[in-house]
Scaffold this active site. Structure first.
Site, PDB file in Angstrom:
ATOM      1  N   THR A  23      -5.916   3.100  -5.184  1.00 21.58           N
ATOM      2  CA  THR A  23      -5.313   4.118  -6.047  1.00 21.58           C
ATOM      3  C   THR A  23      -4.212   3.493  -6.907  1.00 21.58           C
ATOM      4  O   THR A  23      -4.155   3.705  -8.124  1.00 21.58           O
ATOM      5  CB  THR A  23      -4.725   5.242  -5.166  1.00 21.58           C
ATOM      6  OG1 THR A  23      -5.716   5.640  -4.221  1.00 21.58           O
ATOM      7  CG2 THR A  23      -4.293   6.427  -5.983  1.00 21.58           C
ATOM      8  N   CYS A  54      -4.199  -1.280  -2.319  1.00 22.78           N
ATOM      9  CA  CYS A  54      -4.386   0.161  -2.479  1.00 22.78           C
ATOM     10  C   CYS A  54      -5.221   0.368  -3.736  1.00 22.78           C
ATOM     11  O   CYS A  54      -4.787  -0.006  -4.836  1.00 22.78           O
ATOM     12  CB  CYS A  54      -3.010   0.820  -2.618  1.00 22.78           C
ATOM     13  SG  CYS A  54      -3.044   2.577  -2.950  1.00 22.78           S
ATOM     14  N   ASP A  70       0.868  -1.191   0.000  1.00 27.99           N
ATOM     15  CA  ASP A  70       0.000   0.000   0.000  1.00 27.99           C
ATOM     16  C   ASP A  70       0.897   1.231   0.000  1.00 27.99           C
ATOM     17  O   ASP A  70       2.082   1.153   0.332  1.00 27.99           O
ATOM     18  CB  ASP A  70      -0.911   0.019   1.239  1.00 27.99           C
ATOM     19  CG  ASP A  70      -1.878   1.200   1.226  1.00 27.99           C
ATOM     20  OD1 ASP A  70      -2.273   1.651   0.128  1.00 27.99           O
ATOM     21  OD2 ASP A  70      -2.235   1.711   2.301  1.00 27.99           O
ATOM     22  N   TYR A  97      -0.758   8.810  -2.002  1.00 24.95           N
ATOM     23  CA  TYR A  97      -0.769   8.676  -3.464  1.00 24.95           C
ATOM     24  C   TYR A  97      -1.912   9.486  -4.077  1.00 24.95           C
ATOM     25  O   TYR A  97      -1.803   9.973  -5.210  1.00 24.95           O
ATOM     26  CB  TYR A  97      -0.967   7.204  -3.860  1.00 24.95           C
ATOM     27  CG  TYR A  97       0.269   6.341  -3.833  1.00 24.95           C
ATOM     28  CD1 TYR A  97       1.466   6.775  -3.278  1.00 24.95           C
ATOM     29  CD2 TYR A  97       0.224   5.069  -4.379  1.00 24.95           C
ATOM     30  CE1 TYR A  97       2.584   5.950  -3.252  1.00 24.95           C
ATOM     31  CE2 TYR A  97       1.337   4.231  -4.366  1.00 24.95           C
ATOM     32  CZ  TYR A  97       2.523   4.674  -3.806  1.00 24.95           C
ATOM     33  OH  TYR A  97       3.613   3.853  -3.791  1.00 24.95           O
ATOM     34  N   CYS A 127     -11.042   3.009  -0.554  1.00 24.12           N
ATOM     35  CA  CYS A 127      -9.650   3.330  -0.221  1.00 24.12           C
ATOM     36  C   CYS A 127      -9.367   2.539   1.036  1.00 24.12           C
ATOM     37  O   CYS A 127     -10.152   2.587   1.993  1.00 24.12           O
ATOM     38  CB  CYS A 127      -9.494   4.828   0.045  1.00 24.12           C
ATOM     39  SG  CYS A 127      -7.897   5.274   0.786  1.00 24.12           S
TER      40      CYS A 127
HETATM   41  N1  DGL Z   1      -4.852   3.369   0.625  1.00 22.20           N
HETATM   42  C1  DGL Z   1      -4.905   3.892  -0.675  1.00 22.20           C
HETATM   43  C2  DGL Z   1      -6.133   3.439  -1.458  1.00 22.20           C
HETATM   44  O1  DGL Z   1      -6.690   2.390  -1.194  1.00 22.20           O
HETATM   45  C3  DGL Z   1      -4.605   5.334  -0.957  1.00 22.20           C
HETATM   46  C4  DGL Z   1      -4.245   6.308   0.062  1.00 22.20           C
HETATM   47  C5  DGL Z   1      -3.339   7.394  -0.498  1.00 22.20           C
HETATM   48  O2  DGL Z   1      -2.147   7.133  -0.517  1.00 22.20           O
HETATM   49  O3  DGL Z   1      -3.832   8.459  -0.890  1.00 22.20           O
HETATM   50  O4  DGL Z   1      -6.519   4.081  -2.391  1.00 22.20           O
END
Ligand code: DGL
Length: 266
Positions: free
Chosen positions: A72, A70, A7, A39, A182
């Site tokens: 993203t 993750c 992640d 991210y 997320c």
């Molecule tokens: N945990 C990540 C997701 O599932 C993103 C969090 C981030 O780094 O902005 O999208």
């Protein structure tokens, strides 16, 4: 060999915990790219580079399968990763729009909460189109929740006050289902449950790990009895942050607190 769980930060712990529950015999390498979190506020090009570097590290450290924990990173990078490592099972996670629309939606709307990159990405757009959900799905970016989770702030009033601001303008009574798109947001499930009483608040972790199991089984790389014997005495999980092994008691205690929090909520 271990399963790599990745992640941008610590949200992937929610998937790691789920994996430990569904595949308790396996050994894991957890990689949080904490140098570059969040991210959701980076460009797609930057994210692509970070994901690719992190995946290479995990492969070089002997991972037999990868979980991109993750949404993203999955949205931006999973197709590239699968092209680069065609022989390794690589499982991603995406917002659970399918069960939201096919199982939980009655005659109301569905709210998908994620990072701005996931919300504005083509992958989510195509998924919603495929499921013919364009008219009934609302999407909202909640970057503040990533920051709150990374800094260990889970107090319901603080979270609620952020969410009330972010949700201003939405008719909260219109929703039949809330999708946590997320992995960081899974740590706030209790607050979502209170803000949407009686409404299912769902995420795709269980389905992603079930898919991991299926793919590893098909590839014949689930841990064997022999490997279990060979791994005896090895740590169940090894922790990395942006390529550095996590050894500091403070960092490990922070990780433990997050793991416990997930266990309390699930
Ligand atoms: N945990 C990540 C997701 O599932 C993103 C969090 C981030 O780094 O902005 O999208």
């Amino acid at each position: 060999m271990r399963i790599g769980v990745f992640d941008s930060g610590l949200g992937g712990i929610t998937l790691l915990n789920q994996a430990l529950r569904q595949m308790p015999d396996e050994y894991y390498l957890f990689y949080a790219d904490t140098d570059h979190v969040p991210y959701g506020e980076k460009t797609r090009e930057q994210i692509m580079r970070y994901v690719s570097d992190s995946a290479r590290f995990m492969m070089e450290n002997g991972c037999k399968a990868l979980v991109i924990g993750c949404n993203t990173a999955t949205s931006v990078g999973i197709a590239h990763l699968r092209k680069d490592w065609p022989d390794i099972p690589i499982i991603g996670i995406e917002p659970a729009v399918k069960p939201a629309l096919t199982k939980y939606r009655k005659d109301g709307r569905v709210l998908v909460c994620a990072t701005a990159i996931t919300i504005n990405g083509e992958k989510l757009e195509h998924l919603i189109e495929r499921l013919k959900g364009e008219e009934v799905v609302d999407k909202i970016a909640l970057p503040g929740l990533v920051r709150l989770a990374e800094s260990g702030h889970f107090e319901k009033e603080e979270v609620k006050s952020y969410l009330r601001g972010a949700f201003a303008g939405l008719d909260l009574k219109a929703y039949d289902c809330i999708v946590l798109g997320c992995t960081h947001f899974n740590f706030f499930k209790d607050t979502f449950d209170e803000m949407f009483p009686g409404i299912p608040v769902i995420d795709g972790s269980k389905a992603a790990i079930a898919q991991l199991h299926r793919k590893m089984d098909a590839a014949g790389i689930l841990i064997t009895e022999e490997e279990k014997q060979a791994m005896k005495g090895e740590p169940k999980i090894v922790w990395y942050e942006s390529g550095r092994k996590v050894t500091s008691p403070e960092e490990l205690a922070k990780i433990d607190r997050l793991r416990d929090r997930w266990l309390q909520l699930n």
